[in-house]
Design a protein around this motif. Structure first.
Motif, short mmCIF file in Angstrom:
data_model
loop_
_atom_site.label_atom_id
_atom_site.label_comp_id
_atom_site.label_asym_id
_atom_site.label_seq_id
_atom_site.Cartn_x
_atom_site.Cartn_y
_atom_site.Cartn_z
N UNK A 105 0.61 -1.13 -0.03
CA UNK A 105 -0.06 0.08 0.05
C UNK A 105 0.89 1.34 -0.10
N UNK A 106 1.85 1.10 0.70
CA UNK A 106 2.60 2.35 0.78
C UNK A 106 3.54 2.85 -0.57
N UNK A 107 4.11 1.65 -1.19
CA UNK A 107 4.81 1.91 -2.21
C UNK A 107 3.64 2.47 -3.41
N UNK A 108 2.84 1.85 -3.48
CA UNK A 108 1.57 2.19 -4.49
C UNK A 108 1.12 3.60 -4.12
N UNK A 109 0.88 4.02 -2.74
CA UNK A 109 0.51 5.26 -2.58
C UNK A 109 1.83 6.52 -3.02
N UNK A 110 3.18 6.05 -2.83
CA UNK A 110 4.16 6.81 -3.27
C UNK A 110 4.07 6.88 -4.84
N UNK A 111 4.02 5.85 -5.37
CA UNK A 111 4.23 5.96 -6.66
C UNK A 111 3.29 6.76 -7.32
N UNK A 112 1.59 6.42 -6.90
CA UNK A 112 0.70 7.62 -7.39
C UNK A 112 1.03 8.93 -7.19
N UNK A 113 1.58 9.28 -6.08
CA UNK A 113 1.80 10.77 -5.78
C UNK A 113 3.06 11.43 -6.80
N UNK A 114 3.98 10.81 -6.98
CA UNK A 114 5.31 11.11 -7.43
C UNK A 114 5.40 10.60 -9.06
N UNK A 115 4.64 9.79 -9.62
CA UNK A 115 4.67 9.40 -11.04
C UNK A 115 3.66 10.11 -11.60
N UNK A 116 3.02 10.78 -11.20
CA UNK A 116 2.08 11.75 -12.04
C UNK A 116 0.65 10.98 -12.14
N UNK A 117 0.16 10.22 -11.25
CA UNK A 117 -1.09 9.72 -11.20
C UNK A 117 -1.17 8.09 -11.47
N UNK A 118 -2.34 7.81 -11.47
CA UNK A 118 -2.74 6.16 -11.48
C UNK A 118 -1.98 5.66 -12.43
N UNK A 119 -2.46 5.83 -13.83
CA UNK A 119 -1.83 4.86 -15.13
C UNK A 119 -0.38 4.93 -14.88
#
Length: 100
Positions: free
Chosen positions: A38-52
């Protein structure tokens, strides 16, 4: 018209009502693994420009990391740290100069 109680059949106690449940072969994640996922998913969503973009990164095999980032980050603290470093290096906001 009400149903006749003598003709009403009850389902056997061991009969499962959810047809998808009996086909489940994977066991649920351990609490610590689920927390890392969950933490790595949230971090990726925040820093990589969104969900996709986040999902594309997390689920694509990475030769640099040696596997799928979501799997590596979920399995161990060391894997989480390596995926976190990669996410931060690819960060959309990391490419902008800091005001100061």
């Amino acid at each position: 018209m009400t149903p006749d109680p003598k003709q009403t059949r009850a389902a056997p106690a061991n009969m499962r009502t959810n047809p998808f449940r009996r086909h489940r072969t994977a066991s649920p994640l351990a609490p610590r693994d689920a927390q890392r996922q969950g933490a790595i998913s949230a971090l990726a969503f925040q820093l990589l420009g969104g969900r996709d973009p986040a999902l594309a990164f997390l689920n694509t095999e990475s030769t640099q990391l040696g596997g799928r980032p979501i799997t590596l980050a979920t399995q161990s603290d060391a894997g989480y740290a390596s995926v976190e470093r990669e996410i931060r290096s690819r960060s959309v906001s990391g490419s902008e100069p800091h005001a100061g």
